[in-house]
Structures are given as C-alpha cells and as structure tokens.
Design an enzyme around this catalytic site. Sequence first.
Site, short mmCIF file in Angstrom:
data_model
loop_
_atom_site.label_atom_id
_atom_site.label_comp_id
_atom_site.label_asym_id
_atom_site.label_seq_id
_atom_site.Cartn_x
_atom_site.Cartn_y
_atom_site.Cartn_z
N LYS A 96 0.77 -0.95 -0.55
CA LYS A 96 -0.28 -0.27 0.44
C LYS A 96 0.31 0.99 0.06
O LYS A 96 1.10 1.03 0.64
CB LYS A 96 -0.70 -0.15 1.53
CG LYS A 96 -2.36 1.17 1.12
CD LYS A 96 -1.57 2.60 1.93
CE LYS A 96 -2.72 4.01 1.34
NZ LYS A 96 -2.09 4.45 1.20
N SER A 132 5.01 8.90 10.38
CA SER A 132 4.90 9.77 10.99
C SER A 132 4.34 8.48 12.81
O SER A 132 3.97 7.68 12.60
CB SER A 132 3.66 10.30 11.35
OG SER A 132 2.43 9.90 11.22
N GLU A 179 8.57 1.99 11.51
CA GLU A 179 10.09 3.06 11.46
C GLU A 179 9.38 4.48 10.96
O GLU A 179 8.51 5.00 10.02
CB GLU A 179 10.56 2.96 10.09
CG GLU A 179 12.21 3.20 10.50
CD GLU A 179 12.34 4.83 9.08
OE1 GLU A 179 12.64 6.23 9.82
OE2 GLU A 179 12.80 4.77 8.16
N CYS A 225 13.72 11.35 7.79
CA CYS A 225 13.04 10.99 8.81
C CYS A 225 14.42 11.37 9.52
O CYS A 225 14.19 11.53 11.31
CB CYS A 225 12.81 9.52 9.09
SG CYS A 225 11.19 9.17 8.06
N GLU A 258 8.80 17.53 14.80
CA GLU A 258 9.09 17.00 12.90
C GLU A 258 9.38 18.58 12.55
O GLU A 258 8.19 18.14 12.26
CB GLU A 258 8.86 15.53 12.96
CG GLU A 258 9.90 15.20 12.19
CD GLU A 258 9.29 13.78 11.78
OE1 GLU A 258 10.13 13.23 11.35
OE2 GLU A 258 8.44 13.49 11.78
#
Length: 482
Positions: free
Chosen positions: A174, A227, A249, A283, A380
């Site tokens: 996906k 996220s 992750e 990230c 972030e």
Amino acid sequence: MTTQLFINGEWVPGSAAAINTLNPATGEVITGVASASPAEVDGAVAAARAALAAPAWAGLLPVQRAALLFRLADLIEENAEELARLETTDQGQPLAISRAVSVTGAAEHFRYFAGWVTKIQGSTNPISYPDTLHYTRREPIGVNALITPWNFPLMILSWKLSPALATGNTVVIKPSEVTPLSALRLVELAVRAGFPPGVINLVTGDGAVGALLSAHPDVDHLSYTGSTAVGRVITRAAADSNLKRLTLELGGKAPSIIAADADIDAAVAGNLAGAILNSGQVCAAYTRFYVDAAREAEFVDKMAAGLAALRLGPGLEEGTQLGPLVSERHLTHVRDLVAGGLRAGAEVITGGQRAPGAGYFFEPTLLTGVRDDMAIMHEEVFGPVLAVTAYDAAEELDAVIARANNTEYGLAATVWTRDIATSQRLANGIRAGAVFVNMPPIPDMAAPWGGYRASGWGREMGPQALDAYTETKAVWLHYGRE
C-alpha cells in the site's frame, strides 16, 4: 504505465473513487490512480494467503527464489532513467537524488537480500534431554502488508519488499496516495521478473486502505514507515485485531553536535547534505544543532552561506540541488512551524519563506536564538529548516547528551569531532538507532535501520531485517529406544 490495483497477478480497476497524484514542482495533476474498496483489500490479502503455500512459490528452491530477486534488480537498473524521472515527477526530489539514492538504492537492496536467500539457516542445539535432536527452522511469517511513505517511495518499498520476498513471504503493498507511481512501476517490473501470481499484490488509496490492512485479521506482519501519530493508530488496530507483528519506522528529530575541535568546513558540508537531502523530507534529517559556543558564529556564517547558495528548482532540471516539498499541505506544516519559532523568539538568518512561483517550494532556512523548549526544536519539521543553539565549552558532555536526548524520538543523530574519545562518549550516550560520526545520514542495505522510543519498533535492512519477516520454529526429535 498502469494506475490500477494489482491482485493475484491481474491489473484491476479500483471500485472506490480515483485519487489524483500531483507534480509538486507545478501543482498540476499527473494522473488519477485507482483506490481499493474493502472487498478489494480482502481480495488482495486472500490472494497473498493462497500464494503463500502454492507450489509455484513455496516449492521454489532457494537458488530459484534468489534468481527472481536478482532479475528484478537487473530490471530496475535497465529502467533506471525512467524510474528516476518518474520518482522526481511524482515526489519532487532532484534527479541526482532519484538516480543515485532512490533507484540505485532499490537495485542494491534486491541484490543484497537475493544473496541472503541461500544463507537463511537454523541451528542445532545441545539440549539436556537424552536421545533427542533439537533444531530450529526459519520460516516465512506469512502475509505481509507493506505501507510506504511519500518521501522515498521507491527505495523504502524496496527495503521492505526485498527481505519479505527473500524469506519466502507474500505481500500486499500500500503506497502513499501522494506518491504511488514508482510503486506501480516496480510491480510491473516484478511481473516481468517472473514472480508468481499472488506473491506481490498492490492496493492504492488513502489512509482508509492502510487502516483496513492494519486491522486485517489475515495479515501476519505489517511494516510501516511514516509518522509516529499514524504508527500509534496502527499499533492499536493491530492489537485489537490479531496481534500481528509490527515493524515501525516512525518520526525523527536528529540532533547534530558540533564539538570545539570539529573541522567546521567539513561539518558545514556534511550537515548541509544531512539537513537538506530531499528538501529535508527525511526521517533522519539533521534539524537541531548543538554547537560549541566558541565555534557558533563561524558555523552559522558558513552554514548560512551554504544554504543561500543552493540552487532551488524543479527536480527534473539538471543541477537542481533543492526541490519542492511534496504537497501544499506539507508546505503549510513547515511554514507554520517556522512562524511559530519566530513568534517564540527565534531569528531567521536566511530563508524562512515560501519561494515565489508555482509549486511547493520553501526556502532553505537557518534559525538561531532557539531554545530547547521551542516547538521547532522538538517537533518534526520534515523540511529544509535548521535550528542552531550553542552550548558552553565548560558544559559537561553529559549535559549536552541530555539536551540531545530531550525528545520523544530516537532515530538518528550525528557527532562532529576530531577526538575519538569525544566521539565515543557522545555516540554511546545518545539514545538513537543510528549515530553518524562526521558524515551525513545515508542508510545502507547491510546496516540495521530503526529507532528508539517514538521513532519505532524493530529494525529494517541488514541481517536484522530477516528477523522481521521470519518465525523461528523449534523441532524436537526423540530417537531413543522405547
């Protein structure tokens, strides 16, 4: 290229409303992509379940399975320029990054894990039972849902798909609805490589499709990159359905510590590369900088000059160093965090604004005067925004480590020093899954990748990735006389 779903070896139209994917350099529609209904998600999972034990897949010898992965790596290379341009058009990253990082990295991951196929071994164990042989087997975990993000769509899919296939699993992919095109093309290449029907399935759509996979009772393992907020939702859904195994992750807020003895020119060059790669949409991007007070002015001046000199433009233009952000929504997120930092007392040295013209461009930005309690230092940003603060030379390294660890995240960090003792003390003290000393944060297929705390669960890449996609079965064989 097709923009349909891929289920059990067939391209099929989605039943739900199609979703447009946009070129972030212009804001224009590239194409519409199919969306899967709940029934089609169920069909993809069922196809993966059936293929898991089918002779065409389960009956392959290890060397035959490895050959399929090697063939797919070759096809990625043969179509490298097409894939790079597709990735840049859909995601925005400069062609230099698409070619050298995304496409090259994808091929390297398939080759690396193809090499592992013939080396996945169990063990014999000296148990304390008479006349009993005890051994272990590494078996596929089963049906795997692979949910990928929009920042490095091709490479991150590859670092999930390659170990999943190497260990004999089947998958339902996906991709992010924001950047689905390279995943679709990779599946086309996998068909050409000869993977049997049902081994690789792909369902496109928005977060609702991902939610269906997260809660699906017949998915054995889900690997998600994205996220932390969505990671928490996935964790609850997995727990409430079948306690499926998760590899997550998630977000990051990587600190960069620049010691007094650092080579400032090298630190500036390395931190530029580590901060603005893919417009900071990484990230592990270096985003908060702790600089020895004696070197702060020099570091800030040189970093500002480096940022101001970057060539900002469409990724398809050769020579572009900084492309657009992926969407209008994400640009607003970055702009709002910068504005919040300014309201809290930070100072803009360079950048700080949306760049003029079409597309989702944001100027590379350097902020000083930040404090550890500001949102810009602990949330972030995922954009080309660098926040610099100083630490006193007399301050103990433990205090600097504590400041660096003052975040919910723990994905990556970097240290800049010429002193081996300082590098080891900082590397050992920082709570992050990867600490880079005097270098940018570029993962490698042979090294484990993952985070502490809210940056996720488990490890991808390297031999550790095999653990995510296998179960260990213990077999006890008593051969003594009755």
